[in-house]
Design a protein around this motif. Structure first.
Motif, PDB file in Angstrom:
ATOM      1  N   GLU A   6      69.559 -11.300  34.018  1.00  0.00           N
ATOM      2  CA  GLU A   6      68.844 -10.139  33.478  1.00  0.00           C
ATOM      3  C   GLU A   6      68.361 -10.417  32.061  1.00  0.00           C
ATOM      4  OE1 GLU A   6      72.422  -8.165  35.680  1.00  0.00           O
ATOM      5  OE2 GLU A   6      72.105  -9.839  34.310  1.00  0.00           O
ATOM      6  N   CYS A  22      64.866  -9.142  36.077  1.00  0.00           N
ATOM      7  CA  CYS A  22      65.900  -9.889  36.773  1.00  0.00           C
ATOM      8  C   CYS A  22      65.248 -11.131  37.355  1.00  0.00           C
ATOM      9  CB  CYS A  22      66.524  -9.039  37.880  1.00  0.00           C
ATOM     10  SG  CYS A  22      67.936  -9.820  38.675  1.00  0.00           S
ATOM     11  N   TRP A  36      69.436  -2.251  41.101  1.00  0.00           N
ATOM     12  CA  TRP A  36      69.946  -2.154  39.742  1.00  0.00           C
ATOM     13  C   TRP A  36      71.106  -1.161  39.729  1.00  0.00           C
ATOM     14  CZ3 TRP A  36      68.493  -5.127  35.650  1.00  0.00           C
ATOM     15  CH2 TRP A  36      67.295  -5.836  35.758  1.00  0.00           C
ATOM     16  N   ARG A  38      74.272   0.440  36.857  1.00  0.00           N
ATOM     17  CA  ARG A  38      74.648   0.556  35.457  1.00  0.00           C
ATOM     18  C   ARG A  38      76.094   1.001  35.349  1.00  0.00           C
ATOM     19  NH1 ARG A  38      70.805   5.729  33.756  1.00  0.00           N
ATOM     20  NH2 ARG A  38      71.943   7.349  34.906  1.00  0.00           N
ATOM     21  N   ILE A  70      61.549   0.676  40.190  1.00  0.00           N
ATOM     22  CA  ILE A  70      61.961  -0.684  40.540  1.00  0.00           C
ATOM     23  C   ILE A  70      60.802  -1.340  41.286  1.00  0.00           C
ATOM     24  CG2 ILE A  70      63.077   0.094  42.687  1.00  0.00           C
ATOM     25  CD1 ILE A  70      65.080  -2.215  42.355  1.00  0.00           C
ATOM     26  N   LEU A  81      62.959  -3.315  36.340  1.00  0.00           N
ATOM     27  CA  LEU A  81      63.255  -1.882  36.314  1.00  0.00           C
ATOM     28  C   LEU A  81      62.542  -1.312  35.098  1.00  0.00           C
ATOM     29  CD1 LEU A  81      64.892   0.430  37.645  1.00  0.00           C
ATOM     30  CD2 LEU A  81      66.644   0.009  35.891  1.00  0.00           C
ATOM     31  N   TYR A  94      73.418  -2.611  32.215  1.00  0.00           N
ATOM     32  CA  TYR A  94      72.657  -2.608  33.461  1.00  0.00           C
ATOM     33  C   TYR A  94      72.773  -3.974  34.144  1.00  0.00           C
ATOM     34  CZ  TYR A  94      70.506   1.884  32.460  1.00  0.00           C
ATOM     35  OH  TYR A  94      70.300   3.227  32.226  1.00  0.00           O
ATOM     36  N   TYR A  95      72.985  -3.931  35.452  1.00  0.00           N
ATOM     37  CA  TYR A  95      73.161  -5.135  36.251  1.00  0.00           C
ATOM     38  C   TYR A  95      72.138  -5.169  37.383  1.00  0.00           C
ATOM     39  CZ  TYR A  95      77.809  -5.217  34.095  1.00  0.00           C
ATOM     40  OH  TYR A  95      78.863  -5.231  33.206  1.00  0.00           O
ATOM     41  N   CYS A  96      71.555  -6.320  37.629  1.00  0.00           N
ATOM     42  CA  CYS A  96      70.779  -6.475  38.841  1.00  0.00           C
ATOM     43  C   CYS A  96      71.656  -7.149  39.894  1.00  0.00           C
ATOM     44  CB  CYS A  96      69.493  -7.257  38.605  1.00  0.00           C
ATOM     45  SG  CYS A  96      69.677  -8.948  37.991  1.00  0.00           S
TER      46      CYS A  96
END
Length: 126
Positions: A6, A22, A36, A38, A70, A81, A94-96
């Motif tokens: 990310e 990402c 995504w 969070r 997205i 995102l 935040y994570y993909c």
């Protein structure tokens, strides 16, 4: 093997916009899910948005509907995102993630182990 990285996090004032990216590398099946999530300190990881690879169908959490988008980047596997009208409650890491299937605004744990990125911090200030 799939790897996700990310970028794009940072600090922004409430009402502002930010785009997270990402970068995706590796081999994927013809149909897969990009999403995504969070997470705030001490909280559970929350699904934010998901996209089905072959159809482009998207799903959003109610809390971000109408504000976040997205999407894929051209024909690459990379996805982004776009976050608009940010609120203080959007502050999180935040994570993909990619997985075999989507489930609502997130991923399904069936079909194999998902691949997560390392996370990027978004801070919304008033």
């Amino acid at each position: 093997q799939v790897e996700l990285v990310e970028s794009g996090g940072g600090s922004v004032q409430a009402g502002g916009s930010l785009t997270l990216s990402c970068k995706f590398s590796g081999v994927t099946p013809p149909l897969y899910c990009m999403a995504w999530y969070r997470q705030v300190p001490g909280g559970e990881r929350e699904a934010v948005a998901s996209l089905i690879s072959n159809s482009g169908t998207t799903f959003y959490a109610d809390s971000v509907k109408g504000r976040f988008t997205i999407s894929r980047v051209n024909t690459n596997k990379d996805f982004i995102l776009q976050m608009g009208n940010l609120k203080r409650e959007d502050t999180a890491n935040y994570y993909c993630v990619t997985a075999r299937f989507c489930l609502g605004a997130g991923i399904s744990v069936t079909g194999g182990t998902p691949t997560w990125g390392q996370g990027t911090q978004v801070t919304v200030t008033s």
